[in-house]
Scaffold this motif. Structure first.
Motif, PDB file in Angstrom:
ATOM      1  N   ASP A  78       0.833  -1.203   0.000  1.00 49.69           N
ATOM      2  CA  ASP A  78       0.000   0.000   0.000  1.00 49.69           C
ATOM      3  C   ASP A  78       0.868   1.253   0.000  1.00 49.69           C
ATOM      4  N   GLY A  79       1.844   1.244  -0.885  1.00 45.59           N
ATOM      5  CA  GLY A  79       2.772   2.359  -0.994  1.00 45.59           C
ATOM      6  C   GLY A  79       4.203   1.863  -0.891  1.00 45.59           C
ATOM      7  N   LEU A  80       5.126   2.753  -1.119  1.00 46.29           N
ATOM      8  CA  LEU A  80       6.545   2.389  -1.075  1.00 46.29           C
ATOM      9  C   LEU A  80       7.343   3.630  -0.695  1.00 46.29           C
ATOM     10  N   ASP A  81       8.170   3.519   0.355  1.00 48.54           N
ATOM     11  CA  ASP A  81       8.947   4.694   0.757  1.00 48.54           C
ATOM     12  C   ASP A  81      10.424   4.404   0.977  1.00 48.54           C
ATOM     13  N   THR A  82      10.813   3.127   1.019  1.00 42.73           N
ATOM     14  CA  THR A  82      12.213   2.780   1.248  1.00 42.73           C
ATOM     15  C   THR A  82      12.590   1.582   0.392  1.00 42.73           C
ATOM     16  N   VAL A  83      13.763   1.637  -0.224  1.00 46.78           N
ATOM     17  CA  VAL A  83      14.252   0.512  -1.024  1.00 46.78           C
ATOM     18  C   VAL A  83      15.701   0.235  -0.647  1.00 46.78           C
ATOM     19  N   LEU A  84      16.012  -1.024  -0.421  1.00 46.08           N
ATOM     20  CA  LEU A  84      17.380  -1.450  -0.137  1.00 46.08           C
ATOM     21  C   LEU A  84      17.861  -2.365  -1.250  1.00 46.08           C
ATOM     22  N   PHE A  85      18.962  -1.987  -1.895  1.00 47.31           N
ATOM     23  CA  PHE A  85      19.616  -2.839  -2.884  1.00 47.31           C
ATOM     24  C   PHE A  85      20.731  -3.598  -2.184  1.00 47.31           C
ATOM     25  N   ALA A  86      20.620  -4.917  -2.167  1.00 47.53           N
ATOM     26  CA  ALA A  86      21.580  -5.714  -1.400  1.00 47.53           C
ATOM     27  C   ALA A  86      22.033  -6.951  -2.163  1.00 47.53           C
ATOM     28  N   TYR A  87      22.171  -6.831  -3.470  1.00 45.48           N
ATOM     29  CA  TYR A  87      22.609  -7.997  -4.245  1.00 45.48           C
ATOM     30  C   TYR A  87      23.851  -7.657  -5.058  1.00 45.48           C
ATOM     31  N   GLY A  88      24.500  -8.695  -5.529  1.00 46.84           N
ATOM     32  CA  GLY A  88      25.693  -8.533  -6.346  1.00 46.84           C
ATOM     33  C   GLY A  88      26.520  -9.802  -6.310  1.00 46.84           C
ATOM     34  N   THR A  89      27.556  -9.834  -7.113  1.00 47.02           N
ATOM     35  CA  THR A  89      28.460 -10.977  -7.136  1.00 47.02           C
ATOM     36  C   THR A  89      29.893 -10.484  -7.027  1.00 47.02           C
ATOM     37  N   LEU A  90      30.747 -11.339  -6.503  1.00 48.21           N
ATOM     38  CA  LEU A  90      32.171 -11.052  -6.430  1.00 48.21           C
ATOM     39  C   LEU A  90      32.859 -11.915  -7.490  1.00 48.21           C
ATOM     40  N   PRO A  91      33.183 -11.347  -8.634  1.00 47.14           N
ATOM     41  CA  PRO A  91      33.719 -12.155  -9.728  1.00 47.14           C
ATOM     42  C   PRO A  91      35.147 -12.620  -9.461  1.00 47.14           C
ATOM     43  N   ASP A  92      35.522 -13.664 -10.166  1.00 44.82           N
ATOM     44  CA  ASP A  92      36.893 -14.164 -10.133  1.00 44.82           C
ATOM     45  C   ASP A  92      37.743 -13.229 -10.987  1.00 44.82           C
ATOM     46  N   GLN A  93      38.647 -12.496 -10.360  1.00 43.61           N
ATOM     47  CA  GLN A  93      39.439 -11.514 -11.091  1.00 43.61           C
ATOM     48  C   GLN A  93      40.266 -12.166 -12.199  1.00 43.61           C
ATOM     49  N   SER A  94      40.856 -13.313 -11.916  1.00 41.39           N
ATOM     50  CA  SER A  94      41.674 -13.996 -12.930  1.00 41.39           C
ATOM     51  C   SER A  94      40.834 -14.407 -14.127  1.00 41.39           C
ATOM     52  N   ALA A  95      39.618 -14.895 -13.863  1.00 40.79           N
ATOM     53  CA  ALA A  95      38.727 -15.296 -14.954  1.00 40.79           C
ATOM     54  C   ALA A  95      38.336 -14.084 -15.791  1.00 40.79           C
ATOM     55  N   ASP A 185      32.001 -10.882   6.587  1.00 42.65           N
ATOM     56  CA  ASP A 185      32.035 -12.351   6.611  1.00 42.65           C
ATOM     57  C   ASP A 185      30.700 -12.903   6.118  1.00 42.65           C
ATOM     58  N   THR A 186      30.617 -13.211   4.834  1.00 40.22           N
ATOM     59  CA  THR A 186      29.399 -13.733   4.217  1.00 40.22           C
ATOM     60  C   THR A 186      29.753 -14.947   3.371  1.00 40.22           C
ATOM     61  N   PRO A 187      28.750 -15.678   2.886  1.00 42.98           N
ATOM     62  CA  PRO A 187      29.044 -16.788   1.981  1.00 42.98           C
ATOM     63  C   PRO A 187      29.845 -16.363   0.747  1.00 42.98           C
ATOM     64  N   MET A 188      29.659 -15.125   0.286  1.00 42.58           N
ATOM     65  CA  MET A 188      30.373 -14.647  -0.890  1.00 42.58           C
ATOM     66  C   MET A 188      31.878 -14.530  -0.638  1.00 42.58           C
ATOM     67  N   THR A 189      32.257 -14.355   0.642  1.00 41.69           N
ATOM     68  CA  THR A 189      33.668 -14.219   0.983  1.00 41.69           C
ATOM     69  C   THR A 189      34.166 -15.409   1.806  1.00 41.69           C
ATOM     70  N   PHE A 192      37.905 -16.421   1.786  1.00 41.88           N
ATOM     71  CA  PHE A 192      38.912 -15.448   2.197  1.00 41.88           C
ATOM     72  C   PHE A 192      39.392 -15.731   3.620  1.00 41.88           C
ATOM     73  N   LYS A 193      40.669 -15.494   3.862  1.00 37.96           N
ATOM     74  CA  LYS A 193      41.197 -15.580   5.212  1.00 37.96           C
ATOM     75  C   LYS A 193      40.715 -14.376   6.006  1.00 37.96           C
ATOM     76  N   LYS A 194      40.146 -14.605   7.185  1.00 40.27           N
ATOM     77  CA  LYS A 194      39.555 -13.531   7.978  1.00 40.27           C
ATOM     78  C   LYS A 194      40.574 -12.942   8.952  1.00 40.27           C
ATOM     79  N   GLY A 195      40.396 -11.670   9.267  1.00 44.18           N
ATOM     80  CA  GLY A 195      41.288 -10.993  10.206  1.00 44.18           C
ATOM     81  C   GLY A 195      40.541  -9.972  11.031  1.00 44.18           C
ATOM     82  N   LEU A 196      41.270  -9.037  11.635  1.00 42.71           N
ATOM     83  CA  LEU A 196      40.684  -8.073  12.564  1.00 42.71           C
ATOM     84  C   LEU A 196      39.716  -7.103  11.895  1.00 42.71           C
ATOM     85  N   LEU A 197      39.888  -6.860  10.599  1.00 42.77           N
ATOM     86  CA  LEU A 197      39.047  -5.882   9.913  1.00 42.77           C
ATOM     87  C   LEU A 197      37.700  -6.459   9.467  1.00 42.77           C
ATOM     88  N   TRP A 198      37.520  -7.751   9.636  1.00 40.63           N
ATOM     89  CA  TRP A 198      36.288  -8.388   9.174  1.00 40.63           C
ATOM     90  C   TRP A 198      35.174  -8.218  10.203  1.00 40.63           C
TER      91      TRP A 198
END
Length: 245
Positions: A78-95, A185-189, A192-198
């Motif tokens: 019954d209306g729309l006031d907020t939209v969140l875009f939260a999709y994407g892929t992390l491609p293989d740079q070498s590929a 820290d998500t399934p997409m990453t 990756f080796k995790k550290g303090l910045l994650w």
């Protein structure tokens, strides 16, 4: 009570954010490409207190359905006031380096499909004179690095597009928020080796809600990435190209 469309609702960050929206009693329309996983997110949101939860299955690259999905969300909520875009892929740079087809696919999903949806939403919100558009970009778009410059290109172009869109829509009372997460820290990453910045997806979700509530325009999540990227962007090109980043 907000009327929120989440595109890419099965991503880890979207799920965490949906839980927080639901706890606040908001109305949700969830969009993703996998029906079973989407229903699980919807069921969880309902249990957590969302006033209304509806769903739609959509492949983001199918731009012929973009306008229809947005209209469907507005009708269901019954209306729309907020939209969140939260999709994407992390491609293989070498590929991507070996194949333009891989590069084009990464640009299409991370940039062009988002621009298609944003164009429709911007016109709708501009007409109604209000609305909030939240898009997850990335710190990777702040400077091209050899390890992920294809992904960074898509996110950098998206960030620039959002900057212009924000400038255009400001006088219409429509907010555009650019969210730039660092390491999450998500399934997409998972590889990756995790550290303090994650950080966890919920840390990003909390930052997204704070940005919406505070009137922010560009947010780095967590906050310290703003200063990390200031340093990285300040490195002279003559030195930067010698670094293994």
């Amino acid at each position: 009570m907000r009327k929120i469309l989440i595109i890419g609702a099965t991503s880890a960050i979207a799920r965490a954010t949906a839980r927080r929206f639901a706890a606040a009693g908001d109305r949700l329309f969830l969009v993703a490409r996998q029906a079973e996983r989407l229903q699980a997110v919807a069921d969880d949101a309902s249990v957590r207190g969302a006033e209304c939860v509806a769903t739609a299955v959509m492949e983001a690259l199918d731009d012929s359905r973009h306008a229809q999905i947005i209209e469907q969300a507005a009708e269901a909520l019954d209306g729309l006031d907020t939209v969140l875009f939260a999709y994407g892929t992390l491609p293989d740079q070498s590929a991507c380096e070996a194949s333009f087809e891989q590069t084009r696919a990464a640009i299409e999903i991370n940039l062009l499909s988002v621009i298609s949806l944003l164009t429709i939403l911007a016109n709708r919100f501009e007409s109604q004179g209000r609305g909030c558009i939240v898009v997850i970009s990335s710190v990777a778009g702040d400077r091209g690095r050899q390890s992920n410059y294809v992904y960074g290109t898509a996110k950098g172009a998206l960030t620039l597009f959002l900057q212009g869109l924000r400038n255009r829509l400001h006088r219409s009372g429509v907010r555009v928020i650019t969210v730039k997460p660092g390491f999450v820290d998500t399934p997409m990453t998972a590889s990756f080796k995790k550290g303090l910045l994650w950080v966890s997806p919920d840390t990003i979700a909390r930052g997204i809600l704070n940005a919406i509530d505070s009137g922010a325009t560009v947010v780095y999540l967590p906050w310290f990435w703003r200063y990390i990227m200031l340093i990285i962007k300040a490195i002279p090109e003559s030195l930067f190209r010698r670094l293994s980043l």
